[in-house]
Each structure stands twice: as structure tokens, then as C-alpha cells.
Design a protein around this motif. Structure first.
Motif, mmCIF file in Angstrom:
data_model
loop_
_atom_site.group_PDB
_atom_site.id
_atom_site.type_symbol
_atom_site.label_atom_id
_atom_site.label_comp_id
_atom_site.label_asym_id
_atom_site.label_seq_id
_atom_site.Cartn_x
_atom_site.Cartn_y
_atom_site.Cartn_z
ATOM 1 N N VAL A 183 0.876 -1.174 0.000
ATOM 2 C CA VAL A 183 0.000 0.000 0.000
ATOM 3 C C VAL A 183 0.911 1.221 0.000
ATOM 4 N N THR A 184 0.783 2.074 -1.016
ATOM 5 C CA THR A 184 1.724 3.182 -1.178
ATOM 6 C C THR A 184 1.007 4.530 -1.149
ATOM 7 N N LYS A 196 -2.645 5.184 4.581
ATOM 8 C CA LYS A 196 -2.142 3.833 4.275
ATOM 9 C C LYS A 196 -2.386 2.866 5.439
ATOM 10 N N THR A 197 -2.119 3.327 6.664
ATOM 11 C CA THR A 197 -2.288 2.446 7.829
ATOM 12 C C THR A 197 -3.743 2.024 7.986
ATOM 13 N N THR A 221 -5.910 1.655 5.600
ATOM 14 C CA THR A 221 -6.178 0.644 4.573
ATOM 15 C C THR A 221 -5.635 -0.713 4.994
ATOM 16 N N LEU A 222 -4.443 -0.724 5.606
ATOM 17 C CA LEU A 222 -3.872 -1.988 6.078
ATOM 18 C C LEU A 222 -4.738 -2.593 7.179
ATOM 19 N N GLU A 266 5.985 -0.217 7.778
ATOM 20 C CA GLU A 266 6.632 0.557 6.704
ATOM 21 C C GLU A 266 7.936 -0.115 6.301
ATOM 22 N N THR A 270 3.519 -1.077 3.860
ATOM 23 C CA THR A 270 3.385 0.237 3.224
ATOM 24 C C THR A 270 4.736 0.677 2.682
ATOM 25 N N HIS A 318 6.588 4.314 0.502
ATOM 26 C CA HIS A 318 6.387 5.691 0.035
ATOM 27 C C HIS A 318 6.712 5.797 -1.448
#
Length: 580
Positions: free
Chosen positions: A326-327, A334-335, A337-338, A398, A421, A423
Motif C-alpha cells: 500500500v503506497t 495507508k495504515t 487501509t492496512l 513501513e 506500506t 512511500h
């Protein structure tokens, strides 16, 4: 004896500033003549201007400061200085008091007789500020009746409103003197107001910043910072000390950055706060991150995925092993979504382990590990240990370095599901990022199942939404010049959305599934633009295209989508083929 203030020709001022056209002014004046109502009221009601634009225009015309009243800007106890009946008659509401100066919101801030009357009643020097009459009367009646609903804390401002779950202990000595000075003082009340207003307003962060003239407190809602309050000068050190004490930080250390955590009771529930301090030229700045489970949306259908993208993402997640990325930039969700992916996958039969920095929310049926670099517990070290814990699914907060990336890829290749995740700007760019970290193409092509890129776009405020026709250049930038005759939605700005026109946020998602052709391209280390072209050939949409479809559905404005997404070079016109 001074006469009444001169009548303000606010309509002319609005035309000169370009806020309205001469035709709109003429129509407003016609309605004013027919109904006898104020011109500004007519223009706001008809949606020609927002209340914020009206206040600004009136304030500039009168040469005074203007504001829109809201909870957190007003000390309700001050209404007793003049009494609710007199406040309603004078159309004036005391906002706050600094020493012997009383700032008062007034419908007629240039009326000297009214200012003199307020000074006599309060015994203070009066500093007038312009506010709309309807706004003033609303708050006068609310505070006079005691009917402030969940804002009741503003009338009592008692320490009981915010309870620290684990009470702090301060060693005896010079430091505890400052703590005792802060305890039981207005500082406690001020900090409580800041915390509770932020919680009620669904803020994600509170910024407490030193200023040349004192302290500025701002809070971040829907990704944008807003002013909350401006405490009187001389309070900054005490406010910082209060927050550092409840965050179990060293209040004697002002030269080094610090971090703290605290759990509080507010609005009838427990809320975690992360406190971070950093020294600046003017003093210490604090940022309080608010982790409120009530704001956490873990059901994937609530995040904003369009149906087609959600179907692909769920198919990628349900594969028995492999890497899913997930970027997006910091603060793009992002977190969340995770966590939503874990919520979809968790069950009593599945062993899910996460390694995060920090653990933001605690989830049932999931084993969560917090990274602690100071004792050597890094992402890579925690990952290696997790592999000996018989995991089915691993979530890595991350991927920051080659070591973490390599362990994650190896875990995905040895039969584990790995979520992480990264970046990058878009989904295809995740491949190049991992290759740059030193991961061999043949390993990555076997391990990667899919990547999601995301942004957060503000959603249109339901209280003030209206139809509008975007400018030609906006439609051109959005890739839909053929939709020039179609109306879209945006917010005018109202009290509920603090005059932004937006309330809440929705995710914009670009999903890349690693199909057989994409896997072969990764194996030969194909550049990002080729992966993007393949994604398009397979019917995938870019971030901007996904966002434009959300705007077409009326969930956000086109301008907001252009703000949060970037345009790919050579991007084709968005066919509304994908909406069908």
C-alpha cells in the motif's frame, strides 16, 4: 452625541472584490426591496456567497476585524457580565477576556453607544469584533438556556471532563512547584477545552505553537489546519508543561525533542494521545496526535473504493501467500487501509502478527508489536523473530530500508501473506522503489501479488452542497473536456464545515494486480512507464481517473481531485467508460 453608524454598502464592496456580479447584486437588491430583509442575508440564503465571504466583506468595509462564532472561541461564563437579555438587545456576545480587555462579538461594532454600554456593564475596556446578528443570537440563546448539548464542558470547564487514565507522578523539587502552579489553574481548563474541542471536531492532531505574541493552538481536520484558539500571552510555558506532565515527559528538559503517550477519558470513551515536543526559536512546539477508535473505519467498503477496484484488491488480498503493498505519501491513510485489510482477513483460524511504529490502534485477534529502535528492536529484527512465531499473515508498518524489504520478500516467498506500506507516488512505482532498494527482479516478480496507491480527498459538506459548472481549464486538467455542460457538486461553506465546503474524507485508490504479463515485465525490470501502460491496457485506472469518477458521482469536487492527484505524462482523456 454620536449618531447611528453609516449604512454599509456591502453589495458594492462585494462587486468590487469580484465575489458577486453586478447582475447578482441587482437581483439581490430586488429581493431585498420586496421582502425588506438584509441584502447580505438574501445573498447567503440564495447561495451566491458564503457567510464567511459576507463577514469578510462587512469587516473590510467597516474597518474592523470579523469572525464567525463557534465553540472553543467563546468563554460562556462571560455572558454573566452583561446578562443574556442585554446581550440579545445589544446583539453582542462577550468572547474572551485578557486582563481588563473584553473582546465582544457585535452585529454593529462601530456603534459607540453600544460599546459604552458594554464597557459600563462589564467594567472592562471593550474590543469590538464583527459577527453576524444571527450567529450572535444563536450563541446567546444557547448559553443563556444552558442547552449546549455535548458542548456542556464549555460551561463548566472542570478537570473531571478529561481524566488521565494513568495518573502521572512528579518528583518533589523545583519541577513539582510548576506542576502545582498549573494544576487547579485556568491552564487545566484551557487544555481540556483544546482536547475536547478537537475530539468532538474529529481532529487528527493538535498543534500548540509558540508565537511572538504568546501561543497559537491549531487543529487538523480532514487534512487541513484550522485555528482553534489564541490563549493570552505569558501562558505558553504553563500550557506546554501541563501537556508534557500528562504525557509523562520530562518538563525540565526543553532543549531536546521528546515523545510521550497518554490515555484519556473524553466524550464518554477512552482516547489515546501521542505527544511530541520539539524546541524552536521561540520556545517548545507540541503536536498531539489523537487516536480515536470512533474515527477508525476498518470496513473496506467504508473507505471509498469503487466497486471494480475493491473487487480486484480483495482478490489480491485473499491469495494464500505473497506481498501486497500500500503506497502513498505521509498522511494518505495507508495504515487505515492496512487495518481494513487485516479486518477482512482476521479469524480465529489465522495467526496475524504486525510490526508497527507506532501501534496506532489495538485490534482483536491480532498480535501487534511496537518497534523500539532505542533498544535495537527494528522492523527487520522484529520481522525475523515473527517468522519463528508460526505466522500466517504479517503486516509491516513501513518498508524503510533494504534489510526490511529483503526479509519481507523472503517471508512472502516462503508461504506467508505479507502486507506493507511504502512511500511512492503510484502503484507501478512500488516496483521501481523495491528494485532501487536492491531486491533482485526475479525475487520480486515471484513475491509481489499487487500494489495499491492512495490519496485522501475531502468530501463535499452535506449541509451546504450545491451544484456548479467547473471552468473549462479544470475540465481539461481532469481529462473530461467533453463534460462541459454537466453540473458537479461542491460546498459553499457553512458553520458545520467551518466554511471550507468539505466535511470528512474519502480514499482515492489506484489498484495494480500483478497478472502474468505484469509478472514477466517485473522479472525483466521493466521501467515504471511500461508497467503503467500495461495497467491501462488491462483496464486499470490511474489515481486521477479514479478520483474524477468520484467527483462525477458527486462525492467530492473536481478541484479537490486535481489538488490531491498528479497528472501522468501523456495521460489520455478520461472516458466515462469506466463509470459504466
Amino acid at each position: 452625541m454620536s449618531g447611528p453608524p453609516p449604512r454599509v454598502r456591502v453589495g458594492d464592496a462585494l462587486v468590487q472584490e469580484g465575489a458577486i456580479s453586478a447582475e447578482q447584486l441587482e437581483e439581490g437588491l430586488r429581493v431585498q426591496r420586496e421582502t425588506g430583509r438584509m441584502l447580505g442575508e438574501v445573498l447567503v440564503e440564495r447561495g451566491v456567497i458564503s457567510t464567511a465571504e459576507l463577514v469578510r466583506a462587512l469587516a473590510r468595509t467597516l474597518g474592523v476585524r470579523g469572525c464567525q462564532l463557534r465553540h472553543g472561541l467563546i468563554d460562556p461564563a462571560l455572558i454573566k457580565l452583561i446578562g443574556p437579555e442585554e446581550a440579545e438587545r445589544l446583539k453582542a456576545l462577550p468572547m474572551f477576556k485578557v486582563k481588563d480587555e473584553l473582546t465582544v462579538a457585535m452585529a454593529e461594532p462601530t456603534s459607540l453607544p453600544t460599546i459604552d454600554r458594554l464597557a459600563r456593564l462589564s467594567g472592562c475596556r471593550v474590543r469590538p469584533v464583527l459577527a453576524l446578528e444571527s450567529n450572535i443570537l444563536e450563541f446567546v440563546r444557547k448559553y443563556a438556556s444552558g442547552d449546549v448539548d455535548v458542548d456542556a464542558f464549555l460551561t463548566s470547564l472542570a478537570d473531571a471532563d478529561v481524566d488521565v487514565v494513568e495518573r502521572e507522578t512528579v518528583d518533589e523539587g523545583p519541577v513539582s512547584d510548576l506542576d502545582r502552579m498549573v494544576e487547579g489553574s485556568p491552564i487545566v481548563n484551557l487544555v481540556n477545552v483544546a482536547l475536547l474541542t478537537a475530539v468532538k471536531g474529529r481532529a487528527s492532531d493538535i498543534h500548540v505553537e509558540p508565537d511572538k505574541r504568546g501561543t497559537r493552538i491549531r487543529y487538523r481536520v480532514d487534512g487541513a489546519l484550522r485555528d482553534l484558539m489564541k490563549p493570552p500571552p505569558g501562558m505558553h510555558a504553563a500550557i506546554v508543561s501541563r501537556l508534557k506532565v500528562i504525557g509523562k515527559m520530562d518538563i525540565a528538559e526543553k532543549r531536546l525533542p521528546q515523545e510521550g503517550r497518554v490515555r484519556i477519558h473524553a466524550e464518554g470513551r477512552e482516547i489515546d494521545l501521542r505527544v511530541s515536543s520539539i524546541p524552536t526559536l521561540l520556545g517548545e512546539k507540541l503536536v498531539i496526535r489523537i487516536l480515536d477508535k470512533q474515527n477508525l473505519r476498518v470496513r473496506m467498503s467504508d473507505l471509498g473504493f469503487r466497486e471494480a477496484a475493491l473487487e480486484i484488491f480483495e482478490r489480491v488480498l485473499r491469495q494464500p501467500c505473497g506481498l501486497v503493498l500500500v503506497t502513498g505519501p505521509t498522511g494518505s491513510g495507508k495504515t487505515t487501509t492496512l487495518y481494513s485489510a487485516l479486518d477482512l482477513l482476521r479469524s480465529p483460524e489465522t495467526n496475524i502478527v504486525t510490526v508497527e511504529d507506532p501501534v496506532e490502534y489495538q485490534l482483536d485477534l491480532i498480535n501487534q508489536i511496537q518497534v523500539n529502535e532505542s533498544i535495537g528492536l527494528s522492523f527487520a529484527r522484529a520481522l525475523r523473530s515473527i517468522l519463528r512465531q508460526d505466522p500466517d499473515i504479517i503486516m509491516v508498518g513501513e518498508i524503510r530500508d533494504e534489510e526490511t524489504a529483503r526479509v519481507g520478500v523472503q517471508a512472502a516467498l516462503t508461504g506467508h501473506g505479507v502486507l506493507a506500506t511504502l512511500h511512492t507516488n503510484d502503484a507501478p512505482g512500488a516496483v521501481a522503489r523495491l528494485l532501487d532498494m536492491g531486491i533482485e527482479p526475479y525475487l520480486l516478480s515471484s513475491a509481489l501479488n499487487g500494489a495499491v496507491a492512495q490519496r485522501l480527498a475531502r468530501t463535499v459538506c452535506p449541509s451546504c452542497q450545491t451544484k456548479y459548472f467547473p471552468a473549462e481549464h479544470v475540465l481539461e486538467d481532469a481529462g473530461i473536456p467533453h463534460m462541459s455542460g454537466r453540473s458537479f457538486r461542491r460546498g459553499l461553506g457553512c458553520q458545520q464545515c467551518h466554511d471550507t465546503g468539505f466535511q470528512g474524507r474519502i480514499g482515492v485508490y489506484e489498484v495494480m494486480e500483478v497478472t502474468s504479463p505484469v509478472r514477466r515485465m517485473i522479472h525483466r525490470a521493466a521501467p515504471t512507464h511500461e508497467l503503467r501502460e500495461q495497467l491501462r491496457r488491462e483496464g486499470g485506472l490511474s489515481l486521477r481517473e479514479e478520483g474524477v469518477l468520484l467527483a462525477v458521482d458527486g462525492k467530492t469536487s473536481l478541484e479537490e481531485i486535481l489538488r490531491v492527484t498528479h497528472s501522468d505524462e501523456g495521460e489520455e482523456t478520461v472516458e466515462v467508460r469506466s463509470a459504466a
